[in-house]
Scaffold this motif. Structure first.
Motif, PDB file in Angstrom:
ATOM      1  N   GLY A 153     -67.413 -45.213 -12.600  1.00  0.00           N
ATOM      2  CA  GLY A 153     -66.585 -45.517 -13.768  1.00  0.00           C
ATOM      3  C   GLY A 153     -67.318 -45.327 -15.082  1.00  0.00           C
ATOM      4  O   GLY A 153     -66.785 -44.743 -16.026  1.00  0.00           O
ATOM      5  N   LEU A 154     -68.542 -45.805 -15.151  1.00  0.00           N
ATOM      6  CA  LEU A 154     -69.319 -45.667 -16.379  1.00  0.00           C
ATOM      7  C   LEU A 154     -69.580 -44.200 -16.695  1.00  0.00           C
ATOM      8  O   LEU A 154     -69.398 -43.760 -17.833  1.00  0.00           O
ATOM      9  CB  LEU A 154     -70.639 -46.436 -16.239  1.00  0.00           C
ATOM     10  CG  LEU A 154     -71.546 -46.459 -17.463  1.00  0.00           C
ATOM     11  CD1 LEU A 154     -70.854 -47.117 -18.648  1.00  0.00           C
ATOM     12  CD2 LEU A 154     -72.845 -47.187 -17.134  1.00  0.00           C
ATOM     13  N   GLN A 155     -69.947 -43.434 -15.676  1.00  0.00           N
ATOM     14  CA  GLN A 155     -70.209 -42.003 -15.886  1.00  0.00           C
ATOM     15  C   GLN A 155     -68.944 -41.266 -16.314  1.00  0.00           C
ATOM     16  O   GLN A 155     -68.967 -40.430 -17.218  1.00  0.00           O
ATOM     17  CB  GLN A 155     -70.779 -41.375 -14.616  1.00  0.00           C
ATOM     18  CG  GLN A 155     -72.160 -41.900 -14.269  1.00  0.00           C
ATOM     19  CD  GLN A 155     -72.593 -41.496 -12.871  1.00  0.00           C
ATOM     20  OE1 GLN A 155     -71.769 -41.209 -12.013  1.00  0.00           O
ATOM     21  NE2 GLN A 155     -73.898 -41.493 -12.638  1.00  0.00           N
ATOM     22  N   ILE A 156     -67.826 -41.588 -15.672  1.00  0.00           N
ATOM     23  CA  ILE A 156     -66.556 -40.949 -16.031  1.00  0.00           C
ATOM     24  C   ILE A 156     -66.186 -41.304 -17.467  1.00  0.00           C
ATOM     25  O   ILE A 156     -65.772 -40.445 -18.248  1.00  0.00           O
ATOM     26  CB  ILE A 156     -65.443 -41.360 -15.043  1.00  0.00           C
ATOM     27  CG1 ILE A 156     -65.724 -40.773 -13.659  1.00  0.00           C
ATOM     28  CG2 ILE A 156     -64.068 -40.923 -15.550  1.00  0.00           C
ATOM     29  CD1 ILE A 156     -64.860 -41.351 -12.548  1.00  0.00           C
ATOM     30  N   GLY A 157     -66.365 -42.572 -17.825  1.00  0.00           N
ATOM     31  CA  GLY A 157     -66.071 -43.006 -19.186  1.00  0.00           C
ATOM     32  C   GLY A 157     -66.930 -42.288 -20.217  1.00  0.00           C
ATOM     33  O   GLY A 157     -66.444 -41.890 -21.284  1.00  0.00           O
ATOM     34  N   ILE A 158     -68.199 -42.117 -19.907  1.00  0.00           N
ATOM     35  CA  ILE A 158     -69.104 -41.421 -20.826  1.00  0.00           C
ATOM     36  C   ILE A 158     -68.684 -39.954 -20.979  1.00  0.00           C
ATOM     37  O   ILE A 158     -68.713 -39.401 -22.077  1.00  0.00           O
ATOM     38  CB  ILE A 158     -70.569 -41.551 -20.368  1.00  0.00           C
ATOM     39  CG1 ILE A 158     -71.029 -43.000 -20.571  1.00  0.00           C
ATOM     40  CG2 ILE A 158     -71.487 -40.597 -21.120  1.00  0.00           C
ATOM     41  CD1 ILE A 158     -72.368 -43.323 -19.947  1.00  0.00           C
ATOM     42  N   VAL A 159     -68.273 -39.334 -19.877  1.00  0.00           N
ATOM     43  CA  VAL A 159     -67.820 -37.944 -19.948  1.00  0.00           C
ATOM     44  C   VAL A 159     -66.573 -37.836 -20.827  1.00  0.00           C
ATOM     45  O   VAL A 159     -66.486 -36.970 -21.703  1.00  0.00           O
ATOM     46  CB  VAL A 159     -67.551 -37.368 -18.536  1.00  0.00           C
ATOM     47  CG1 VAL A 159     -66.808 -36.051 -18.603  1.00  0.00           C
ATOM     48  CG2 VAL A 159     -68.857 -37.215 -17.774  1.00  0.00           C
ATOM     49  N   VAL A 160     -65.612 -38.734 -20.630  1.00  0.00           N
ATOM     50  CA  VAL A 160     -64.384 -38.702 -21.431  1.00  0.00           C
ATOM     51  C   VAL A 160     -64.714 -38.957 -22.904  1.00  0.00           C
ATOM     52  O   VAL A 160     -64.191 -38.269 -23.794  1.00  0.00           O
ATOM     53  CB  VAL A 160     -63.353 -39.728 -20.903  1.00  0.00           C
ATOM     54  CG1 VAL A 160     -62.170 -39.862 -21.845  1.00  0.00           C
ATOM     55  CG2 VAL A 160     -62.885 -39.340 -19.509  1.00  0.00           C
ATOM     56  N   LEU A 161     -65.595 -39.922 -23.173  1.00  0.00           N
ATOM     57  CA  LEU A 161     -66.005 -40.198 -24.547  1.00  0.00           C
ATOM     58  C   LEU A 161     -66.694 -38.991 -25.176  1.00  0.00           C
ATOM     59  O   LEU A 161     -66.413 -38.628 -26.326  1.00  0.00           O
ATOM     60  CB  LEU A 161     -66.935 -41.418 -24.574  1.00  0.00           C
ATOM     61  CG  LEU A 161     -67.431 -41.879 -25.926  1.00  0.00           C
ATOM     62  CD1 LEU A 161     -66.263 -42.329 -26.794  1.00  0.00           C
ATOM     63  CD2 LEU A 161     -68.435 -43.010 -25.760  1.00  0.00           C
ATOM     64  N   THR A 162     -67.558 -38.339 -24.424  1.00  0.00           N
ATOM     65  CA  THR A 162     -68.262 -37.155 -24.926  1.00  0.00           C
ATOM     66  C   THR A 162     -67.288 -36.020 -25.205  1.00  0.00           C
ATOM     67  O   THR A 162     -67.420 -35.308 -26.211  1.00  0.00           O
ATOM     68  CB  THR A 162     -69.351 -36.715 -23.926  1.00  0.00           C
ATOM     69  OG1 THR A 162     -70.239 -37.828 -23.696  1.00  0.00           O
ATOM     70  CG2 THR A 162     -70.151 -35.547 -24.455  1.00  0.00           C
ATOM     71  N   ILE A 163     -66.292 -35.851 -24.350  1.00  0.00           N
ATOM     72  CA  ILE A 163     -65.261 -34.834 -24.593  1.00  0.00           C
ATOM     73  C   ILE A 163     -64.554 -35.127 -25.919  1.00  0.00           C
ATOM     74  O   ILE A 163     -64.340 -34.229 -26.736  1.00  0.00           O
ATOM     75  CB  ILE A 163     -64.253 -34.772 -23.424  1.00  0.00           C
ATOM     76  CG1 ILE A 163     -64.924 -34.164 -22.193  1.00  0.00           C
ATOM     77  CG2 ILE A 163     -63.006 -33.976 -23.818  1.00  0.00           C
ATOM     78  CD1 ILE A 163     -64.103 -34.297 -20.918  1.00  0.00           C
ATOM     79  N   GLY A 164     -64.223 -36.400 -26.143  1.00  0.00           N
ATOM     80  CA  GLY A 164     -63.557 -36.775 -27.389  1.00  0.00           C
ATOM     81  C   GLY A 164     -64.422 -36.501 -28.608  1.00  0.00           C
ATOM     82  O   GLY A 164     -63.935 -36.025 -29.641  1.00  0.00           O
ATOM     83  N   VAL A 165     -65.709 -36.777 -28.503  1.00  0.00           N
ATOM     84  CA  VAL A 165     -66.622 -36.563 -29.627  1.00  0.00           C
ATOM     85  C   VAL A 165     -66.832 -35.070 -29.887  1.00  0.00           C
ATOM     86  O   VAL A 165     -66.932 -34.640 -31.038  1.00  0.00           O
ATOM     87  CB  VAL A 165     -67.968 -37.271 -29.362  1.00  0.00           C
ATOM     88  CG1 VAL A 165     -69.020 -36.871 -30.363  1.00  0.00           C
ATOM     89  CG2 VAL A 165     -67.772 -38.782 -29.363  1.00  0.00           C
ATOM     90  N   LEU A 166     -66.890 -34.256 -28.834  1.00  0.00           N
ATOM     91  CA  LEU A 166     -67.149 -32.826 -28.985  1.00  0.00           C
ATOM     92  C   LEU A 166     -65.895 -31.992 -29.256  1.00  0.00           C
ATOM     93  O   LEU A 166     -65.996 -30.815 -29.602  1.00  0.00           O
ATOM     94  CB  LEU A 166     -67.863 -32.286 -27.745  1.00  0.00           C
ATOM     95  CG  LEU A 166     -69.291 -32.777 -27.534  1.00  0.00           C
ATOM     96  CD1 LEU A 166     -69.843 -32.253 -26.217  1.00  0.00           C
ATOM     97  CD2 LEU A 166     -70.181 -32.356 -28.694  1.00  0.00           C
ATOM     98  N   SER A 167     -64.728 -32.595 -29.108  1.00  0.00           N
ATOM     99  CA  SER A 167     -63.483 -31.852 -29.299  1.00  0.00           C
ATOM    100  C   SER A 167     -63.359 -31.188 -30.668  1.00  0.00           C
ATOM    101  O   SER A 167     -62.906 -30.036 -30.746  1.00  0.00           O
ATOM    102  CB  SER A 167     -62.267 -32.752 -29.049  1.00  0.00           C
ATOM    103  OG  SER A 167     -62.181 -33.045 -27.676  1.00  0.00           O
ATOM    104  N   PRO A 168     -63.745 -31.856 -31.771  1.00  0.00           N
ATOM    105  CA  PRO A 168     -63.649 -31.158 -33.070  1.00  0.00           C
ATOM    106  C   PRO A 168     -64.519 -29.898 -33.131  1.00  0.00           C
ATOM    107  O   PRO A 168     -64.138 -28.917 -33.770  1.00  0.00           O
ATOM    108  CB  PRO A 168     -64.134 -32.204 -34.078  1.00  0.00           C
ATOM    109  CG  PRO A 168     -63.902 -33.505 -33.406  1.00  0.00           C
ATOM    110  CD  PRO A 168     -64.114 -33.254 -31.933  1.00  0.00           C
ATOM    111  N   LEU A 169     -65.640 -29.898 -32.447  1.00  0.00           N
ATOM    112  CA  LEU A 169     -66.482 -28.705 -32.398  1.00  0.00           C
ATOM    113  C   LEU A 169     -65.789 -27.613 -31.583  1.00  0.00           C
ATOM    114  O   LEU A 169     -65.688 -26.468 -32.017  1.00  0.00           O
ATOM    115  CB  LEU A 169     -67.848 -29.029 -31.797  1.00  0.00           C
ATOM    116  CG  LEU A 169     -68.810 -27.866 -31.625  1.00  0.00           C
ATOM    117  CD1 LEU A 169     -69.195 -27.280 -32.975  1.00  0.00           C
ATOM    118  CD2 LEU A 169     -70.046 -28.309 -30.867  1.00  0.00           C
ATOM    119  N   ALA A 170     -65.273 -27.986 -30.430  1.00  0.00           N
ATOM    120  CA  ALA A 170     -64.617 -27.015 -29.552  1.00  0.00           C
ATOM    121  C   ALA A 170     -63.341 -26.454 -30.182  1.00  0.00           C
ATOM    122  O   ALA A 170     -63.012 -25.293 -29.971  1.00  0.00           O
ATOM    123  CB  ALA A 170     -64.299 -27.657 -28.204  1.00  0.00           C
TER     124      ALA A 170
END
Length: 149
Positions: free
Chosen positions: A49-66
């Protein structure tokens, strides 16, 4: 009724009273899992759960770049202003604390309970964001290295 379900209901009420959808949704999902007797999913959630949450959070943070909202030129300009450089340094420190926190959370379940309770209070009553447990655990791990065991 099961005591754990009562605690989850209380947390759900806190999430609703505190107008915090993240806590409300998370608690409602966990309560639903318990009520539907899908407890076999808890070991998976606890482990990943923690790893999945971190991945989802990272996707959200990197989305403006992508998406192109943050251009490569903007990234290079980070190093031209002292506040941006300070932001990079604080980001490094917080990532370090997060790593320490992840290790502490896997090693000491009792500490996790206190951190989670503090995070729920912070999210519910102080408009916090529930990424706090990892950083809180990192801060605790950082402080504990200086205290006698």
């Amino acid at each position: 009724m099961d005591v754990v379900n009562l605690v989850l209901l209380a947390l759900l009420a806190l999430g609703i009273i505190g107008n915090n959808p993240a806590v409300s949704i998370a608690v409602a999902i966990l309560l639903l899992i318990r009520l539907l007797h899908l407890e076999r999913t808890f070991p998976f959630l606890e482990q990943y759960g923690l790893q999945i949450g971190i991945v989802v959070l990272t996707i959200g943070v990197l989305s403006p770049l992508a998406s192109g909202k943050i251009l490569p030129d903007t990234i290079l300009s980070i190093f031209t202003h002292w506040q941006s450089v300070l932001a990079v340094l604080i980001g490094i420190f917080v990532a370090y604390l997060g790593g320490k926190g992840a290790a502490l959370m896997t090693q000491n379940p009792l500490v996790v309970t206190g951190i989670l309770l503090g995070t729920i209070i912070g999210v519910t009553f102080f408009r916090g964001v529930p990424v706090g447990p990892l950083i809180a655990a990192g801060m605790l791990a950082f402080l504990l290295q200086f205290l006698p065991k």
